[in-house]
Structure formats: C-alpha cells, structure tokens
Motif scaffolding. Structure first.
Motif: not given
Ligand code: ADP
Length: 451
Positions: A131, A156, A158, A162-163, A201-202, A206, A208, A275, A277, A437
């Motif tokens: 992304v 976004i 992050k 995180g997780g 970028k958000y 999208p 998943h 994973e 998007l 999502t």
């Molecule tokens: P975690 O490790 O906490 O599970 P992820 O990075 O896998 O975090 O993201 C979890 C969810 O957050 C994704 O499945 C999606 O729904 C949303 N998400 C994460 N990054 C983005 C992004 N750049 N744009 C839109 N949605 C996002």
C-alpha cells in the motif's frame, strides 16, 4: 517424527491440533491454566500440565512454565496454535535453545514479519506491491504531514508492532493527523511495548484477500489459494470464505505469484499467511504476513483437500512437501462463521455456563469447537466458542448449508452472535458477494436505521 508434542494453547485450536496428532499417532501434552481444568483439550490430550493462574500472562504466555512442562513430559516439539505465543520470536528462540522444535517458522522470520514496517521494507525490496505509504517508520509529525500530503488523505496510522486490529487510526484530513498519531502511539506502547508507527494510504472500499502459504525445510514453497476475510468488525474477522468471488483465474495467478515472492523473500518455512488488500480497481497490495496458522484455516483445508496442521507438523519434522504447486486445485467452496459468546447487537461479552449445546451436523458441515453443555465460558479469554464451517460444490451450496447450520445451532445459557451471523448470511449483499472491509459498518448502520 516427533515423539511427543506439547500444545501451547487452549480452546478449539488446541483440540484441533490434538486431533491432528492423534491421526499421526503422536502423543500429546495439554497445558492449562488452573481455571481451564475442565476444558476439552485437557481431556483429550494424553498428558496435562497446569502452567499457572487464569490470567494468560501467568499461564498461556508464561514461557518458563511452558518450557518446563515440555521438559518434564519429554515433549520434543511445541505447537503454539494462534494467538498467545504463536508469533513470539523470543519463545521460538528459547525452544530452539532447549532443543525443542517450535512448529512454525524461524525466530528470525517471526521477528522480521512481526515488525510491520520492516515487513513492508522487505516486500518493497522483493518487488511485492505494498500500500502506498511511508518507506519505514515515521518519527515526527512534520514527516507524517509531508508523507500524508504526498499520498493523499485518507491515510491510516499503524503501529509497527500492532496486531489484532489494534494500534490503527484512520485520518481523514491534516487537522486530525497529530492527534491520531498520538493515540496510535499510546495504544501501541501499552499493548505491544513499542510506540513505533508508520503511515499508509487508507483504501476506501477494499476487500481483504489473503493467501495461505506453506514452505518446507528444503526450499519448496507453495500457496494454497486465497481466503476472503472482508467481513470484519473493528478489523476483527467474522466470516471468511475460500475461494474469493472477486478473483478470476488471472488475478488469482498474479496474487498467488506475489504471495510466493513474499514467502520466498524471507525463506519461509511452515504455514503462513500473506494478507493483501484488493482495491476496487483490481490493484492489490501486501498488507502484512502472519507467521502462524490462522483461525480461518479450515476453509482452505476444505477447498485444497489438505490438512494444514498435519502438514505443519510434517514439515517441522523435516519432511519435504508431498505436492508441488501444479498438483494443487480448488475443489468447491467453503465459508466459515465465527460463533462468539457475545450479545449479537451490543457485542457485550457474555461469559457463563452453557446449559444446552446442540451443534448441527449434516452434509458439508464441520464444527471446530471446545464447548459443550456444562462448559463454563470464561471471561479471561477470547470470546470465540465455535467455528461453523460449510463446504459445497459452489458458493451457493456452501452458503445454504452454512445458513441452515447457523439457524439450527442451539446454544443456551449465554448470549451468542448466532442471530447476527444469520442476518449477515441472509443479506442480499452477502448473498451476491458484494463484499468489502466496510461491509459490517454499512450492515450495522442500515439495521440501526431500520429499527
Ligand atoms: P492487524 O495486524 O491488526 O490485523 P492489519 O494490518 O492486518 O492489522 O489490518 C487489519 C484490517 O484493517 C484489514 O483487514 C483492513 O480491513 C484494515 N486495513 C488495514 N490497512 C488498511 C488500509 N491501508 N486501507 C484500508 N483498510 C486497511
């Protein structure tokens, strides 16, 4: 092959691993906290060791107690399941030092992919699309402002460590940026012990899409196709399916190639998930890699005809993968729904005694659960009490079976999210696979507006 496997987990996944060991003829050791004595994983394992009090930091996350349990019982391998210590590089290292096989990737891979900013860097270097966002960590608000202006809002924030959907903040405009960074940093420092953040970028709507990968110790790595996990609430998955209605053969090949590239970039061993998007215009981006078995692995098992837990054990024991990419095919469709002990509409946890429990059976239904009538759902752990997994020759058949199973699952004594699952499966958008999502957000808003 291993002489004895210790299962460092609880609930349905511990039981799932014990079943696989039984089929392979390997004795098992269950570990449990003192409130988990009546759990099914304890009953069905060959041996059991109590590793501490209820709170998971003192039991299921207690590295010393778990290693001691393995040594006392003579277990030569540990399966960590998902959650708890599954993605703890330090634990994987300690296992290696003690001569116990950690059933999973190397500590180095876990560490590298667990740091999301580092994972992004690795994927950029390997030529896997990520992304658009910051190159690495973002240190100052000024830096964040510059990057955000360049990629464009929404963005976004992050947490790199995180997780589980935590440590993330969506930012719609520059005026929200500083506060969002502060909030993400504070949350991440408290939950993961590191305030490091980066920016992406958000994507607005999208899907998943994740790819299951499997690597052995001989340099072979395959993917077992995709799962679509777009039905999420607060970034937590609720319903997953395989394959995805959004992928045609061509896109599946391209994404599968990218997943293999990602896995090869880190010399991946054992089961893992890449994973992505998938944007509305068909572009896809690497989001993160999970270096463990996933909750939703059964939908892949159903369509690929492979027992992933057994494969994890075999490759950890040094066996080469028994199939090549070109041997693998998708058979039919599979959908999983996560049943939780929660109020279906307020999402308030609903622990307590299960007084009646009648799981549905019938054609194409698999249930992974450790619950039973008389079982006490404990407030200390995850609220998921069962996974209902349907398979069919196509999506329509899998969906009709899952709907029937959800509607006839009887659980009394506690609240469950079965009514919510039923309503989602019945909705026209789900039936027609119009997923993203943002699905749940819209679904819940429409429901609130209608009542
Ligand atoms: P975690 O490790 O906490 O599970 P992820 O990075 O896998 O975090 O993201 C979890 C969810 O957050 C994704 O499945 C999606 O729904 C949303 N998400 C994460 N990054 C983005 C992004 N750049 N744009 C839109 N949605 C996002």
């Amino acid at each position: 092959m291993f002489k004895k496997i210790l299962v460092a987990n609880r609930g349905e996944i511990a039981l799932r691993i014990i079943w696989a060991c039984k089929e392979l003829g390997i004795p098992t050791v269950a570990v449990h906290s003192d409130v988990d004595r009546d759990s099914l994983h304890v009953r069905f394992a060959d041996e059991e060791v109590c590793i501490g009090p209820a709170h998971s930091t003192e039991s299921y996350l207690n590295v010393t107690a778990i290693i001691s349990a393995a040594e006392i019982t003579g277990a030569d391998a540990i399966h960590p399941g998902y959650g708890f210590l599954a993605e703890n590089a330090h634990f994987a290292e300690i296992c290696a030092e003690c001569g116990i096989t950690f059933i999973g990737p190397t500590a180095e891979t876990i560490r590298r992919m667990g740091d999301k900013a580092e994972a992004r860097r690795t994927m950029i270097a390997a030529g896997v699309p990520v992304v658009p966002g910051s190159e690495g960590l973002v240190e100052t608000p000024e830096e964040a402002r510059e990057i955000a202006a360049e990629i464009g809002y929404p963005v976004i924030v992050k947490a790199s460590a995180g997780g589980g959907g935590r440590g993330m903040r969506v930012v719609n405009g520059e005026e929200e940026l500083a506060a969002a960074i502060e909030a993400a940093r504070t949350e991440a420092a408290a939950a993961f012990g590191s305030p490091a953040i980066y920016l992406e970028k958000y994507l607005v709507n999208p899907r998943h899409i994740e790819f299951q990968v499997l690597g052995d110790h001989h340099g072979n790595v395959v993917h077992l196709f995709e799962r679509e996990c777009s039905i999420q609430r607060r970034h937590q998955k609720l319903i997953e399916e395989a394959p995805s209605a959004a992928l045609d053969t061509r896109l599946r090949e391209r994404m599968g190639e990218a997943a293999l590239k990602a896995a090869r970039a880190v010399g991946y061993r054992n089961a893992g998930t890449i994973e992505f998007l998938l944007d509305e215009d068909g572009s896809f981006y690497f989001m993160e890699m999970n270096t463990r078995i996933q909750v939703e692995h059964p939908v892949t098992e159903n369509i690929a005809g492979i027992d992933l837990i057994k494969e994890q054990i075999r490759v950890a024991a040094g066996e080469p993968l028994p199939f090549r990419q070109e041997d693998l095919r998708i058979h039919g469709w599979s959908i999983e729904a996560r049943v939780t002990a929660e109020d279906p509409w307020t999402f308030a946890p609903s622990p307590g005694l299960i007084t009646a429990f009648h799981p549905p059976g019938g054609p194409g239904i698999r249930i992974d659960t450790a619950a039973y009538a008389g079982y006490q759902v404990l407030p200390y752990y995850d609220s998921m009490i069962a996974k209902l997994i349907a398979r069919g020759k196509n999506r329509e058949e899998a969906l009709s079976r899952l709907q029937r199973a959800v509607d006839s699952f009887v659980i009394e004594g506690i609240e469950t999210n079965l009514p919510l699952l039923s309503a989602i499966l019945r909705s026209p958008d789900f039936r027609e696979a119009r997923l993203s999502t943002r699905f749940m957000e819209r679904f819940l808003a429409e429901r609130a507006a209608a009542s």
